[in-house]
Scaffold this active site. Sequence first.
Site, PDB file in Angstrom:
ATOM      1  N   SER A 153       5.764   1.715   4.068  1.00 38.36           N
ATOM      2  CA  SER A 153       7.186   1.926   4.393  1.00 38.36           C
ATOM      3  C   SER A 153       7.743   3.154   3.677  1.00 38.36           C
ATOM      4  O   SER A 153       8.490   3.944   4.265  1.00 38.36           O
ATOM      5  CB  SER A 153       8.016   0.700   4.012  1.00 38.36           C
ATOM      6  OG  SER A 153       7.491  -0.425   4.664  1.00 38.36           O
ATOM      7  N   SER A 157      -1.172  -4.835  10.221  1.00 38.14           N
ATOM      8  CA  SER A 157      -2.111  -4.804  11.366  1.00 38.14           C
ATOM      9  C   SER A 157      -3.555  -4.882  10.873  1.00 38.14           C
ATOM     10  O   SER A 157      -4.292  -3.899  10.944  1.00 38.14           O
ATOM     11  CB  SER A 157      -1.874  -3.575  12.239  1.00 38.14           C
ATOM     12  OG  SER A 157      -1.620  -2.395  11.506  1.00 38.14           O
ATOM     13  N   ALA A 206       0.825  -1.215   0.000  1.00 34.59           N
ATOM     14  CA  ALA A 206       0.000   0.000   0.000  1.00 34.59           C
ATOM     15  C   ALA A 206       0.857   1.262   0.000  1.00 34.59           C
ATOM     16  O   ALA A 206       0.380   2.351  -0.332  1.00 34.59           O
ATOM     17  CB  ALA A 206      -0.935   0.006   1.206  1.00 34.59           C
TER      18      ALA A 206
HETATM   19  S1  ADX Z   1       1.035  -8.111  10.329  1.00 32.45           S
HETATM   20  O1  ADX Z   1      -0.194  -8.696   9.759  1.00 32.45           O
HETATM   21  O2  ADX Z   1       1.586  -8.928  11.412  1.00 32.45           O
HETATM   22  O3  ADX Z   1       0.832  -6.708  10.742  1.00 32.45           O
HETATM   23  P1  ADX Z   1       3.494  -7.382   9.039  1.00 32.45           P
HETATM   24  O4  ADX Z   1       3.276  -5.959   8.691  1.00 32.45           O
HETATM   25  O5  ADX Z   1       4.319  -7.694  10.233  1.00 32.45           O
HETATM   26  O6  ADX Z   1       2.070  -8.125   9.124  1.00 32.45           O
HETATM   27  O7  ADX Z   1       4.205  -8.135   7.825  1.00 32.45           O
HETATM   28  C1  ADX Z   1       3.716  -7.970   6.539  1.00 32.45           C
HETATM   29  C2  ADX Z   1       4.777  -8.270   5.498  1.00 32.45           C
HETATM   30  O8  ADX Z   1       5.161  -9.638   5.557  1.00 32.45           O
HETATM   31  C3  ADX Z   1       4.232  -8.039   4.101  1.00 32.45           C
HETATM   32  O9  ADX Z   1       4.527  -6.755   3.635  1.00 32.45           O
HETATM   33  C4  ADX Z   1       4.931  -9.106   3.288  1.00 32.45           C
HETATM   34  O10 ADX Z   1       6.165  -8.605   2.835  1.00 32.45           O
HETATM   35  C5  ADX Z   1       5.236 -10.187   4.276  1.00 32.45           C
HETATM   36  N1  ADX Z   1       4.330 -11.375   4.242  1.00 32.45           N
HETATM   37  C6  ADX Z   1       4.746 -12.661   4.142  1.00 32.45           C
HETATM   38  N2  ADX Z   1       3.702 -13.505   4.250  1.00 32.45           N
HETATM   39  C7  ADX Z   1       2.600 -12.746   4.425  1.00 32.45           C
HETATM   40  C8  ADX Z   1       1.205 -13.046   4.619  1.00 32.45           C
HETATM   41  N3  ADX Z   1       0.757 -14.306   4.656  1.00 32.45           N
HETATM   42  N4  ADX Z   1       0.331 -12.012   4.773  1.00 32.45           N
HETATM   43  C9  ADX Z   1       0.789 -10.762   4.726  1.00 32.45           C
HETATM   44  N5  ADX Z   1       2.078 -10.394   4.564  1.00 32.45           N
HETATM   45  C10 ADX Z   1       2.991 -11.378   4.421  1.00 32.45           C
END
Ligand code: ADX
Length: 170
Positions: A14, A81, A11
């Site tokens: 970063s 999140s 989106a």
């Molecule tokens: S969160 O859901 O726990 O907030 P977070 O922001 O840490 O996610 O990590 C997201 C990043 O992990 C994404 O930008 C992507 O690069 C990577 N990623 C790997 N597997 C997944 C998945 N199953 N869902 C979403 N992001 C993933």
Amino acid sequence: MIIWFTGLSGAGKSTLAQALAGRLLERGMKPLLIDGDALREELCKDLNFSRESRAENIRRAGAIALIAERSGSTSICTLISPLRIERDLVRTMAESKGICFVEIYLCTPLSVCENRDTKGLYKKARAGMINQFTGIDSPYEPPIDPEVELSTERFTIEECLDLIEESMAL
Ligand code: ADX
């Protein structure tokens, strides 16, 4: 103050957070970037993308932000999140300590994020090589009343930063 970016993978969280950190530095503030991908490289490498793990990931990010705030740093957190309840939990943790929580929703649609596919992960998720991918087979709940909602397609980075600064009343 804690600044919290939420939105789908790709989106623009970063990119915008890095630019915002630059602006805050210019204002004499001490920004600290807390990025989901970076957390998962080390501190959160025990976590996966289940609902429970994501909740724990978000809790840890919030906890770091609260510690950083004590020494005068303004954390800029960039995590998908995906669930309201987890984001609201961090908000409550912050606000109960008198810390302002600024939630910034990057409302870039799934189709755009998937088109960008900077990390090639959407392609893998569509091919069934990655499970529980946010927006594909794992939910994303948009905030109901975020402090800022931004469309990275409609605004330039500079315009986005202006809107964020307005909402932070800097
Ligand atoms: S969160 O859901 O726990 O907030 P977070 O922001 O840490 O996610 O990590 C997201 C990043 O992990 C994404 O930008 C992507 O690069 C990577 N990623 C790997 N597997 C997944 C998945 N199953 N869902 C979403 N992001 C993933």
